[in-house]
Design a protein around this motif. Structure first.
Motif, short mmCIF file in Angstrom:
data_model
loop_
_atom_site.label_atom_id
_atom_site.label_comp_id
_atom_site.label_asym_id
_atom_site.label_seq_id
_atom_site.Cartn_x
_atom_site.Cartn_y
_atom_site.Cartn_z
N MET A 52 109.39 18.59 -43.01
CA MET A 52 108.08 19.24 -42.96
C MET A 52 107.57 19.18 -41.53
SD MET A 52 104.49 18.46 -44.99
CE MET A 52 104.06 17.00 -44.04
N PHE A 53 107.26 20.34 -40.98
CA PHE A 53 106.76 20.42 -39.61
C PHE A 53 105.24 20.59 -39.63
CE2 PHE A 53 111.17 21.48 -39.31
CZ PHE A 53 111.57 21.00 -38.07
N VAL A 54 104.57 19.81 -38.80
CA VAL A 54 103.11 19.86 -38.68
C VAL A 54 102.76 20.17 -37.24
CG1 VAL A 54 100.98 18.52 -38.75
CG2 VAL A 54 102.66 18.29 -40.59
N CYS A 55 101.94 21.20 -37.05
CA CYS A 55 101.49 21.61 -35.73
C CYS A 55 99.98 21.37 -35.64
CB CYS A 55 101.82 23.08 -35.50
SG CYS A 55 101.68 23.64 -33.79
N CYS A 56 99.56 20.58 -34.66
CA CYS A 56 98.14 20.24 -34.52
C CYS A 56 97.81 20.11 -33.04
CB CYS A 56 97.83 18.94 -35.26
SG CYS A 56 98.76 17.50 -34.66
N SER A 57 96.53 19.93 -32.73
CA SER A 57 96.12 19.79 -31.34
C SER A 57 96.64 18.47 -30.77
CB SER A 57 94.60 19.85 -31.22
OG SER A 57 94.00 18.82 -31.99
N ASP A 58 96.98 18.50 -29.52
CA ASP A 58 97.55 17.34 -28.83
C ASP A 58 96.43 16.49 -28.24
OD1 ASP A 58 98.98 15.51 -27.38
OD2 ASP A 58 100.26 16.98 -26.39
N LEU A 59 96.32 15.24 -28.68
CA LEU A 59 95.25 14.38 -28.18
C LEU A 59 95.39 14.12 -26.69
CD1 LEU A 59 94.84 11.73 -31.04
CD2 LEU A 59 93.46 13.77 -30.57
N ALA A 60 96.63 14.03 -26.20
CA ALA A 60 96.85 13.77 -24.78
C ALA A 60 96.53 14.99 -23.93
CB ALA A 60 98.29 13.33 -24.55
N SER A 61 96.64 16.18 -24.51
CA SER A 61 96.35 17.42 -23.80
C SER A 61 95.66 18.37 -24.78
CB SER A 61 97.63 18.05 -23.25
OG SER A 61 97.36 19.26 -22.58
N PRO A 62 94.34 18.25 -24.95
CA PRO A 62 93.61 18.97 -26.00
C PRO A 62 93.71 20.49 -25.95
CG PRO A 62 92.25 17.24 -25.01
CD PRO A 62 93.46 17.38 -24.15
N THR A 63 94.20 21.05 -24.85
CA THR A 63 94.29 22.50 -24.74
C THR A 63 95.62 23.04 -25.28
OG1 THR A 63 95.15 22.34 -22.48
CG2 THR A 63 92.75 22.54 -22.76
N THR A 64 96.53 22.15 -25.68
CA THR A 64 97.83 22.59 -26.17
C THR A 64 98.09 22.02 -27.57
OG1 THR A 64 98.96 20.71 -25.13
CG2 THR A 64 98.78 22.74 -23.85
N MET A 65 99.18 22.48 -28.17
CA MET A 65 99.54 22.06 -29.51
C MET A 65 100.68 21.04 -29.47
SD MET A 65 97.49 23.85 -31.40
CE MET A 65 98.16 23.86 -33.06
N ALA A 66 100.68 20.13 -30.45
CA ALA A 66 101.76 19.16 -30.61
C ALA A 66 102.49 19.45 -31.92
CB ALA A 66 101.21 17.74 -30.60
N LEU A 67 103.79 19.22 -31.94
CA LEU A 67 104.62 19.51 -33.12
C LEU A 67 105.30 18.23 -33.58
CD1 LEU A 67 105.69 21.83 -34.96
CD2 LEU A 67 107.68 21.93 -33.44
N PHE A 68 105.21 17.97 -34.90
CA PHE A 68 105.81 16.79 -35.50
C PHE A 68 106.69 17.22 -36.68
CE2 PHE A 68 101.92 15.49 -33.47
CZ PHE A 68 102.20 14.26 -32.90
N ARG A 69 107.73 16.41 -36.94
CA ARG A 69 108.61 16.65 -38.09
C ARG A 69 108.67 15.40 -38.96
NH1 ARG A 69 113.71 15.63 -40.01
NH2 ARG A 69 114.71 17.35 -41.19
N LEU A 70 108.47 15.60 -40.27
CA LEU A 70 108.58 14.52 -41.23
C LEU A 70 109.86 14.70 -42.04
CD1 LEU A 70 107.38 12.06 -42.80
CD2 LEU A 70 106.33 13.74 -44.34
N ASP A 71 110.74 13.70 -41.98
CA ASP A 71 111.95 13.71 -42.80
C ASP A 71 111.54 13.38 -44.23
OD1 ASP A 71 114.34 12.83 -44.21
OD2 ASP A 71 115.33 12.81 -42.27
#
Length: 216
Positions: A52-71
């Motif tokens: 499952m991929f989750v795309c959310c705002s990046d806390l380290a760089s609030p103007t860009t998106m961060a992508l995470f994968r859950l196995d």
């Protein structure tokens, strides 16, 4: 069914994970590990195989998106490093393709004042290259021109950006009347209605396509 994050009872942002078993109707909260996404709301999620991929705002760089994968087998999170990230947003639509790519479209810009801005763009991430690419409207229109009427109806419900493009007369003028009348009304969800195409007027006329009615 899997639920991640959101807003809690006290309006705080969450990053917990809950799983609902559709057979036993039981909720469970599995223990997760790894690079867990930050507390978030309005994020986007999609499935590719057992991840499952989750795309959310990046806390380290609030103007860009961060992508995470859950196995989904080990419940381990991993952050995916990607290049050329889209501008930060929330409540965007994200879907996966048969080829294993992710498409991110629309959404609302993170609040920077009293003016609310919505995004009308679309991006594709090829997991092999880990690079987000901006997809111009001309390319989307070419793809949509290969779709049948039912697929166009469904695409119009994906997001506001898709709805605007699908409502173009150039996509509908190539269909003959018989093709549009062959669709049974119950096959098309009500939420797929859009503004003023010929197909919309015919479809909304009622359960019998031989009874015409003009909708102003």
């Amino acid at each position: 069914m899997i639920i991640f994050g959101g807003i809690g009872d006290n309006s705080e942002r969450l990053n917990d994970l809950w799983v609902f078993d559709c057979s036993s109707y039981d909720w469970t909260k599995p223990a997760t590990r790894g690079a867990i996404p930050p507390p978030t709301r309005g994020h986007s999620a999609a499935l590719i195989n057992d991840g499952m991929f989750v795309c959310c705002s990046d806390l380290a760089s609030p103007t860009t998106m961060a992508l995470f994968r859950l196995d989904l087998k080990s419940y381990e999170w991993r952050r995916i490093s990607v290049a050329n990230s889209p501008p930060a947003r929330e409540f965007a639509t994200m879907i996966s393709t048969d080829s294993g790519a992710l498409i991110l479209s629309g959404g609302r810009a993170l609040s920077t004042g009293t003016t609310e801005k919505t995004h009308g763009d679309a991006w594709i991430l090829h997991m092999y290259f880990n690079v987000f690419e901006f997809l111009p409207q001309e390319l989307w229109m070419h793809v949509f021109s290969l779709c049948d009427p039912r697929t166009l109806f469904l695409l119009s419900a994906v997001c506001h950006h898709f709805s605007q493009m699908v409502s173009s007369d150039s996509l509908w003028e190539r269909f003959i009347l018989k093709e549009l009348l062959n669709f049974r009304y119950e096959l098309l969800p009500l939420k797929t209605f859009f503004r003023t195409s010929l197909a919309f007027h015919m479809y909304y006329a009622g359960t019998k396509f031989d009874e015409w009615m003009w909708l102003p």
